[in-house]
Design a protein around this motif. Sequence first.
Motif, mmCIF file in Angstrom:
data_model
loop_
_atom_site.group_PDB
_atom_site.id
_atom_site.type_symbol
_atom_site.label_atom_id
_atom_site.label_comp_id
_atom_site.label_asym_id
_atom_site.label_seq_id
_atom_site.Cartn_x
_atom_site.Cartn_y
_atom_site.Cartn_z
ATOM 1 N N ARG A 19 25.341 -37.312 -39.413
ATOM 2 C CA ARG A 19 25.736 -35.885 -39.356
ATOM 3 C C ARG A 19 25.838 -35.412 -37.917
ATOM 4 O O ARG A 19 26.705 -34.617 -37.586
ATOM 5 C CB ARG A 19 24.704 -35.023 -40.096
ATOM 6 N N PHE A 23 30.100 -38.027 -38.123
ATOM 7 C CA PHE A 23 31.024 -37.270 -38.982
ATOM 8 C C PHE A 23 31.968 -36.380 -38.172
ATOM 9 O O PHE A 23 33.130 -36.219 -38.522
ATOM 10 C CB PHE A 23 30.261 -36.408 -40.005
ATOM 11 N N ASN A 29 38.199 -38.081 -37.551
ATOM 12 C CA ASN A 29 37.459 -36.923 -38.075
ATOM 13 C C ASN A 29 37.546 -35.774 -37.078
ATOM 14 O O ASN A 29 37.746 -34.614 -37.440
ATOM 15 C CB ASN A 29 35.974 -37.260 -38.283
ATOM 16 N N LEU A 34 37.257 -32.437 -39.317
ATOM 17 C CA LEU A 34 36.682 -32.677 -40.650
ATOM 18 C C LEU A 34 35.371 -31.923 -40.846
ATOM 19 O O LEU A 34 35.138 -31.344 -41.888
ATOM 20 C CB LEU A 34 36.460 -34.182 -40.858
ATOM 21 N N CYS A 35 34.499 -31.966 -39.855
ATOM 22 C CA CYS A 35 33.256 -31.180 -39.964
ATOM 23 C C CYS A 35 32.683 -30.896 -38.582
ATOM 24 O O CYS A 35 33.093 -31.492 -37.592
ATOM 25 C CB CYS A 35 32.231 -31.857 -40.851
ATOM 26 N N CYS A 39 26.645 -30.895 -39.414
ATOM 27 C CA CYS A 39 26.909 -30.539 -40.806
ATOM 28 C C CYS A 39 27.060 -31.773 -41.675
ATOM 29 O O CYS A 39 27.451 -32.833 -41.201
ATOM 30 C CB CYS A 39 28.179 -29.711 -40.911
ATOM 31 N N HIS A 41 28.703 -33.862 -45.065
ATOM 32 C CA HIS A 41 29.996 -33.987 -45.721
ATOM 33 C C HIS A 41 29.773 -34.836 -46.964
ATOM 34 O O HIS A 41 29.490 -36.034 -46.855
ATOM 35 C CB HIS A 41 31.022 -34.629 -44.779
ATOM 36 N N SER A 42 29.875 -34.208 -48.140
ATOM 37 C CA SER A 42 29.420 -34.887 -49.362
ATOM 38 C C SER A 42 30.142 -36.218 -49.604
ATOM 39 O O SER A 42 29.495 -37.212 -49.940
ATOM 40 C CB SER A 42 29.533 -33.970 -50.568
ATOM 41 N N ASP A 93 39.381 -31.974 -50.586
ATOM 42 C CA ASP A 93 39.323 -31.897 -49.129
ATOM 43 C C ASP A 93 40.573 -32.542 -48.506
ATOM 44 O O ASP A 93 40.714 -33.767 -48.455
ATOM 45 C CB ASP A 93 38.050 -32.627 -48.666
ATOM 46 N N PHE A 96 40.000 -34.942 -45.411
ATOM 47 C CA PHE A 96 39.416 -36.219 -45.826
ATOM 48 C C PHE A 96 40.501 -37.092 -46.471
ATOM 49 O O PHE A 96 40.624 -38.290 -46.186
ATOM 50 C CB PHE A 96 38.277 -35.934 -46.825
#
Length: 214
Positions: A19, A23, A29, A34-35, A39, A41-42, A93, A96
Amino acid sequence: EYIYPIPEDKYNDVIEHLRYNFFADEPLNKCVGLCEAGCGHSELELHSILTLQDNLSVMAVNGTGQVVGVALNGIQHEGDVDEAIKKLETLNDKKFKQIFSMLYDLNQSLNLFKRYDVTSVFECRILSVDNNYRGRGMANEMFKLSIDVAAKAGFKVFKVDATGVFSQKISEKLGLETLIELEYRKHLDSATGLPMFSPPSPHTSLKVMVKILQ
Ligand code: ACO
């Protein structure tokens, strides 16, 4: 210290490391946003946990036992990519999907199973080093150890989708060859006519790279 295999009670620490260090930071990403750093990201976390469960991954810990690097390695079986493409269609998403549909399409087109007459391939899926520990050869060490793990487990094909120049450098140094190179500036979004990915310098292409182990 490098540890293999990664014990189950370290999975949460590995996810926490990703994280903060992977990510948001991996070149693709990062360029699609992406995040945010820190954070979750499931989908990426599920992807990481399923990969950890193949029990082929390697981690680096510092003197206090903190996870400071990982090479998450998994097994790709024939047909897995077809399934993954179907699953991708069910997700919402967009960013993703953009990244993974490109990776899956490339892998599907390569058909490694037919090419090398195998039913499974060892895949280094995530190579990540803590921001504060980069540039000391740790990724190189974890990648080298991963190749050993693959060879000892009897795999014939070691593969990586190297999305940035540092992972490509490491792979080349350790004897991988490039099967296909996709230049980001030439991979256009059909809706806009513009490049789909414009990662930060010095990253310019994706290379699918392999090493034959037997
Ligand atoms: N600038 C210039 N060169 C660099 C840099 C940098 N910031 N970082 C690493 N390198 C070079 C090194 O000089 C070395 O090359 P050399 O052997 O010719 O000297 C090579 O890249 C590898 O260096 P390492 O020290 O082993 O790499 P490090 O431990 O810093 O980790 C990694 C590299 C994993 C790519 C790290 O930067 C990272 O976590 N980045 C974010 C996540 C990412 O992009 N991962 C790879 C995506 S592909 C995949 O995951 C399968």
